[in-house]
Design an enzyme around this catalytic site. Sequence first.
Site, PDB file in Angstrom:
ATOM      1  N   HIS A 135       0.806  -1.228   0.000  1.00  0.00           N
ATOM      2  CA  HIS A 135       0.000   0.000   0.000  1.00  0.00           C
ATOM      3  C   HIS A 135       0.838   1.277   0.000  1.00  0.00           C
ATOM      4  O   HIS A 135       0.310   2.350  -0.326  1.00  0.00           O
ATOM      5  CB  HIS A 135      -0.927   0.042   1.219  1.00  0.00           C
ATOM      6  CG  HIS A 135      -1.980  -1.014   1.241  1.00  0.00           C
ATOM      7  ND1 HIS A 135      -2.850  -1.217   0.192  1.00  0.00           N
ATOM      8  CD2 HIS A 135      -2.310  -1.938   2.187  1.00  0.00           C
ATOM      9  CE1 HIS A 135      -3.671  -2.219   0.492  1.00  0.00           C
ATOM     10  NE2 HIS A 135      -3.358  -2.668   1.687  1.00  0.00           N
ATOM     11  N   HIS A 172      -6.606  -7.249   0.158  1.00  0.00           N
ATOM     12  CA  HIS A 172      -6.658  -5.820  -0.130  1.00  0.00           C
ATOM     13  C   HIS A 172      -5.996  -5.514  -1.474  1.00  0.00           C
ATOM     14  O   HIS A 172      -4.980  -6.119  -1.823  1.00  0.00           O
ATOM     15  CB  HIS A 172      -5.955  -5.032   0.978  1.00  0.00           C
ATOM     16  CG  HIS A 172      -6.584  -5.180   2.318  1.00  0.00           C
ATOM     17  ND1 HIS A 172      -6.280  -6.223   3.182  1.00  0.00           N
ATOM     18  CD2 HIS A 172      -7.517  -4.423   2.961  1.00  0.00           C
ATOM     19  CE1 HIS A 172      -6.990  -6.095   4.290  1.00  0.00           C
ATOM     20  NE2 HIS A 172      -7.749  -5.026   4.182  1.00  0.00           N
ATOM     21  N   ASP A 259      -4.940 -12.737   4.595  1.00  0.00           N
ATOM     22  CA  ASP A 259      -6.204 -12.164   5.065  1.00  0.00           C
ATOM     23  C   ASP A 259      -7.376 -12.559   4.181  1.00  0.00           C
ATOM     24  O   ASP A 259      -8.507 -12.113   4.395  1.00  0.00           O
ATOM     25  CB  ASP A 259      -6.110 -10.643   5.181  1.00  0.00           C
ATOM     26  CG  ASP A 259      -5.464  -9.977   3.981  1.00  0.00           C
ATOM     27  OD1 ASP A 259      -5.183 -10.674   2.990  1.00  0.00           O
ATOM     28  OD2 ASP A 259      -5.239  -8.751   4.035  1.00  0.00           O
ATOM     29  N   TYR A 298      -4.429 -11.305   9.593  1.00  0.00           N
ATOM     30  CA  TYR A 298      -4.627 -10.746  10.919  1.00  0.00           C
ATOM     31  C   TYR A 298      -5.193 -11.763  11.910  1.00  0.00           C
ATOM     32  O   TYR A 298      -5.436 -11.424  13.052  1.00  0.00           O
ATOM     33  CB  TYR A 298      -5.494  -9.481  10.799  1.00  0.00           C
ATOM     34  CG  TYR A 298      -4.880  -8.546   9.777  1.00  0.00           C
ATOM     35  CD1 TYR A 298      -3.769  -7.788  10.104  1.00  0.00           C
ATOM     36  CD2 TYR A 298      -5.333  -8.526   8.453  1.00  0.00           C
ATOM     37  CE1 TYR A 298      -3.144  -6.988   9.160  1.00  0.00           C
ATOM     38  CE2 TYR A 298      -4.721  -7.730   7.501  1.00  0.00           C
ATOM     39  CZ  TYR A 298      -3.622  -6.966   7.860  1.00  0.00           C
ATOM     40  OH  TYR A 298      -2.989  -6.188   6.911  1.00  0.00           O
TER      41      TYR A 298
END
Length: 379
Positions: A135, A172, A259, A298
């Site tokens: 990111h 993500h 994730d 996570y």
Amino acid sequence: MIPPAMFVHGPALDGEVYPEGCPFNTRRAGRVRELAESLGLLSPPDRIIVPPVPATRADLGRFHTPAYLDLLEQAERGELGFDGLKSGLGTMDCPLFARMYRYPALAVGGTLVAARALIDGRARVAFNPSGGFHHAMPDRAGGFCYLNDVVLGAMELVDAGLRVAVLDIDAHHSDGVQHAFWSRRDVLVISVHESGATLFPGTGFEDEIGEGEGRGYTLNVPLPAAATDPVFEAAMREVVWPVLDAYRPDVVVLEMGMDVLAGDPLTHLRMTNNAPADVVSRLVRSGRPVLAVGGGGYHFANTVRGWTLCWSILCGAGDGMDDYGGGVGGMMLQNTDWLGGLRDRPTVPDPEETATLMAELAPRLERIRREVFPIHGLG
């Protein structure tokens, strides 16, 4: 002699680095190393452990701006002003902590160590579980990411004359990597992720395909929230593998955030670790070098087991179906839902739910076939 599989890790990457309570747990990588060692998955000469070397300021400056690097160093010293806040520092997802420049620089260095080993032929595959910070932007932190090792690793490979594909299967969207190569065709960027309509960073839709010379060399596959293995596998089969194979990369950079797994507290996908493991298996069968990095994940135990499973395949030890003596589950991973082996139990998704999810995914895949396939000579 066949080069070994390289696992990049060192004690400096261990411990609680991010503040207590932050969902990003840096102890994951060390736990993967411990588990892999206990299973005989790091035994030389076929597998080697190599420590990371911190990325230099010159290394980082190939993507990140000098002003941003200054702000990051200042923030590590506890100096945070308006410019630092504008750059995403000191937020909930990019908090201040004692090693907030040194730790990311070391993680980036680990990915560069891996890339250079592939370039030099000192490794056939390499895995940096402390990497995957996809990111980070040139001048801004975001999503627990301060420095972008995925971009810098890909740049290192490109500069060596290699044709590079980045395949990101984190839940993500790989927005920082997309930004870096948006107008380029020397790096193919593929991100398969939960739709930005339901998850940070709110980008990565199927109409984001690059521009200029890079048009068609960015490929985004936004999955519906609650997607399971069959939905992910359909996306890979119908659009990802055809484009990746047509591109014919010399090396694949694989960001394999865990994730995507059911039970992750920050995402909504419901996949088993068989899905990312099958991606790794296909890449290994292709014979191409793979630079793998960690990323999100996570739920601590599930992430550790998923990455160890993927490493077992990368390093040629097997497919993770073995029990490995039965002591890998409950007690070692503190996960009472799983009793042995590295692979998750196969699940049987509800047919009606799968049909609904596939109906949501279908028009997205069709648009990719219509707009991206012709650029790569696919019908």
